[in-house]
Scaffold this motif. Sequence first.
Motif, mmCIF file in Angstrom:
data_model
loop_
_atom_site.group_PDB
_atom_site.id
_atom_site.type_symbol
_atom_site.label_atom_id
_atom_site.label_comp_id
_atom_site.label_asym_id
_atom_site.label_seq_id
_atom_site.Cartn_x
_atom_site.Cartn_y
_atom_site.Cartn_z
ATOM 1 N N TRP A 1 5.336 -8.619 -11.713
ATOM 2 C CA TRP A 1 5.063 -8.319 -10.304
ATOM 3 C C TRP A 1 4.247 -9.464 -9.681
ATOM 4 O O TRP A 1 3.329 -9.972 -10.306
ATOM 5 C CB TRP A 1 4.274 -7.018 -10.213
ATOM 6 N N PRO A 2 4.551 -9.891 -8.442
ATOM 7 C CA PRO A 2 3.773 -10.966 -7.804
ATOM 8 C C PRO A 2 2.320 -10.559 -7.593
ATOM 9 O O PRO A 2 2.040 -9.510 -7.012
ATOM 10 C CB PRO A 2 4.465 -11.166 -6.458
ATOM 11 N N TYR B 1 -10.481 -5.317 -6.259
ATOM 12 C CA TYR B 1 -9.881 -4.678 -7.425
ATOM 13 C C TYR B 1 -8.520 -4.158 -6.993
ATOM 14 O O TYR B 1 -8.408 -3.431 -6.005
ATOM 15 C CB TYR B 1 -10.737 -3.520 -7.930
ATOM 16 N N THR B 2 -7.473 -4.540 -7.730
ATOM 17 C CA THR B 2 -6.118 -4.106 -7.399
ATOM 18 C C THR B 2 -5.443 -3.543 -8.641
ATOM 19 O O THR B 2 -5.862 -3.784 -9.772
ATOM 20 C CB THR B 2 -5.271 -5.278 -6.857
ATOM 21 N N ARG B 3 -4.375 -2.800 -8.411
ATOM 22 C CA ARG B 3 -3.563 -2.271 -9.497
ATOM 23 C C ARG B 3 -2.144 -2.791 -9.314
ATOM 24 O O ARG B 3 -1.593 -2.792 -8.237
ATOM 25 C CB ARG B 3 -3.556 -0.744 -9.490
ATOM 26 N N CYS B 4 -1.576 -3.255 -10.420
ATOM 27 C CA CYS B 4 -0.209 -3.761 -10.435
ATOM 28 C C CYS B 4 0.770 -2.578 -10.506
ATOM 29 O O CYS B 4 0.369 -1.443 -10.799
ATOM 30 C CB CYS B 4 -0.037 -4.662 -11.654
ATOM 31 N N ALA B 5 2.037 -2.840 -10.298
ATOM 32 C CA ALA B 5 3.057 -1.791 -10.384
ATOM 33 C C ALA B 5 3.128 -1.184 -11.783
ATOM 34 O O ALA B 5 3.446 -0.007 -11.941
ATOM 35 C CB ALA B 5 4.423 -2.356 -9.994
ATOM 36 N N CYS B 6 2.765 -1.966 -12.819
ATOM 37 C CA CYS B 6 2.801 -1.455 -14.191
ATOM 38 C C CYS B 6 1.509 -0.732 -14.577
ATOM 39 O O CYS B 6 1.397 -0.200 -15.671
ATOM 40 C CB CYS B 6 3.056 -2.603 -15.166
ATOM 41 N N GLY B 7 0.511 -0.726 -13.666
ATOM 42 C CA GLY B 7 -0.739 -0.024 -13.926
ATOM 43 C C GLY B 7 -1.892 -0.925 -14.331
ATOM 44 O O GLY B 7 -3.021 -0.462 -14.463
ATOM 45 N N LEU B 8 -1.639 -2.205 -14.556
ATOM 46 C CA LEU B 8 -2.682 -3.143 -14.957
ATOM 47 C C LEU B 8 -3.718 -3.291 -13.850
ATOM 48 O O LEU B 8 -3.370 -3.486 -12.685
ATOM 49 C CB LEU B 8 -2.062 -4.508 -15.266
ATOM 50 N N LEU B 9 -4.987 -3.169 -14.204
ATOM 51 C CA LEU B 9 -6.087 -3.329 -13.253
ATOM 52 C C LEU B 9 -6.490 -4.796 -13.224
ATOM 53 O O LEU B 9 -6.608 -5.439 -14.260
ATOM 54 C CB LEU B 9 -7.275 -2.465 -13.679
ATOM 55 N N GLN C 1 0.910 -9.922 -4.068
ATOM 56 C CA GLN C 1 1.385 -8.719 -3.385
ATOM 57 C C GLN C 1 0.993 -7.494 -4.208
ATOM 58 O O GLN C 1 1.835 -6.850 -4.826
ATOM 59 C CB GLN C 1 2.907 -8.766 -3.216
ATOM 60 N N PRO C 2 -0.320 -7.167 -4.227
ATOM 61 C CA PRO C 2 -0.758 -6.064 -5.084
ATOM 62 C C PRO C 2 -0.065 -4.751 -4.729
ATOM 63 O O PRO C 2 0.187 -4.464 -3.560
ATOM 64 C CB PRO C 2 -2.259 -5.974 -4.849
ATOM 65 N N PHE C 3 0.235 -3.978 -5.762
ATOM 66 C CA PHE C 3 0.864 -2.675 -5.588
ATOM 67 C C PHE C 3 -0.089 -1.713 -4.885
ATOM 68 O O PHE C 3 0.305 -0.946 -4.028
ATOM 69 C CB PHE C 3 1.271 -2.130 -6.964
ATOM 70 N N GLN C 4 -1.386 -1.794 -5.250
ATOM 71 C CA GLN C 4 -2.397 -0.922 -4.655
ATOM 72 C C GLN C 4 -3.750 -1.636 -4.670
ATOM 73 O O GLN C 4 -4.149 -2.169 -5.693
ATOM 74 C CB GLN C 4 -2.497 0.372 -5.461
#
Length: 53
Positions: free
Chosen positions: A13-14, A34-42, A17-20
């Motif tokens: 995932w780029p 602090y962001t979360r990736c689409a796969c859940g990685l913090l 462009q954080p998922f959240q």
Amino acid sequence: MTGSDHHCARCGWPIDQPFQVLSRHRTSEGLVTYTRCACGLLRMHLTPATSTI
């Protein structure tokens, strides 16, 4: 997928462009996000403060 400086090492995932976005606040060092990736990685990212003397 292989990781790079611009993509998540786990899912590709780029990063720019954080998922959240979980949290964003200023510190003496700069802006901490602090962001979360689409796969859940913090992920924590520090944008250094610019100082004018």
